[in-house]
Design an enzyme around this catalytic site. Structure first.
Site, PDB file in Angstrom:
ATOM      1  NE  ARG A  61      44.978  47.687  41.147  1.00  9.89           N
ATOM      2  CZ  ARG A  61      43.915  46.907  40.671  1.00  9.89           C
ATOM      3  NH1 ARG A  61      44.273  45.629  41.163  1.00  9.89           N
ATOM      4  NH2 ARG A  61      43.271  46.951  39.676  1.00  9.89           N
ATOM      5  CD  GLU A  98      36.934  45.024  26.764  1.00  6.38           C
ATOM      6  OE1 GLU A  98      37.585  45.169  27.539  1.00  6.38           O
ATOM      7  OE2 GLU A  98      37.258  44.755  25.517  1.00  6.38           O
TER       8      GLU A  98
END
Ligand code: AMP
Length: 177
Positions: A61, A98
């Protein structure tokens, strides 16, 4: 005001790509050419006092407004991509997610040593991605000129992670929760 227009356009998608994440979907902005134009003009205005030789956008993006902005500002565009996507000689940088890790790459001839590179992505979350991108720029002898993001998740307090590279951080929409 542009921030309000953008906030009205950005769509929250709950629990994507995993439970607990509210995904900020920018595709409604892309459907509005006038709004896209305003985004680019506003970035260019806020960046006008920063010396920039080229703009690096982060897959995927970060390519959208990154390329539009580079073209509008008449600067070269440099893609930073996920591992294994760039065809020529690359250097890479791994960083922690994460869960697990990710690797991004840049062509080793993307710019000349000493050049000032603006790093662009759609959204600043923890900052892990742009810190890795900044390390790539420095490994190639470049200088991070600054950062531009359409969206900043300010409640994650990650701007401090970027300031050791550059304190020039332009964001158009901030969320505090
Ligand atoms: P980070 O490395 O944590 O700053 O994550 C930034 C990258 O992950 C950007 O390339 C974003 O496109 C994507 N990202 C992280 N969180 C979100 C979110 N809540 N909505 C949309 N994209 C996100």
């Amino acid at each position: 005001m542009l921030e309000e227009q953008l906030k009205a356009s950005i769509r929250d998608v709950e629990d994507f790509p995993q439970v607990g994440i509210t995904f900020k979907d920018i595709t409604p902005i892309l459907k509005d050419p006038e709004l896209c134009h305003q985004v680019v003009v506003e970035f260019a205005e806020q960046l006008k006092d920063i010396e920039i030789d080229a703009i690096a956008g982060i897959e995927s993006r970060g390519f959208l407004f990154g390329f539009m902005l580079a073209n509008y500002m008449n600067k070269p565009f440099i893609p930073i991509r996920k591992q294994g996507k760039l065809p020529y000689k690359t250097i890479s940088e791994s960083y922690k997610l994460e869960y697990g890790q990710a690797t991004i790459e840049i062509h080793d001839d993307a710019f000349e040593s000493g050049q000032k590179i603006l790093i662009h992505d759609d959204l600043l979350a923890t900052g892990g991605t742009v810190v890795a991108a900044s390390k790539l720029i420095e490994k190639l002898g470049g200088v991070v000129a600054g950062y531009s993001f359409v969206i900043s998740l300010d409640f994650l307090n990650s701007r401090g992670r970027l300031t050791r590279f550059s304190d020039q951080i332009v964001t158009l929409v901030s969320y505090n929760q």
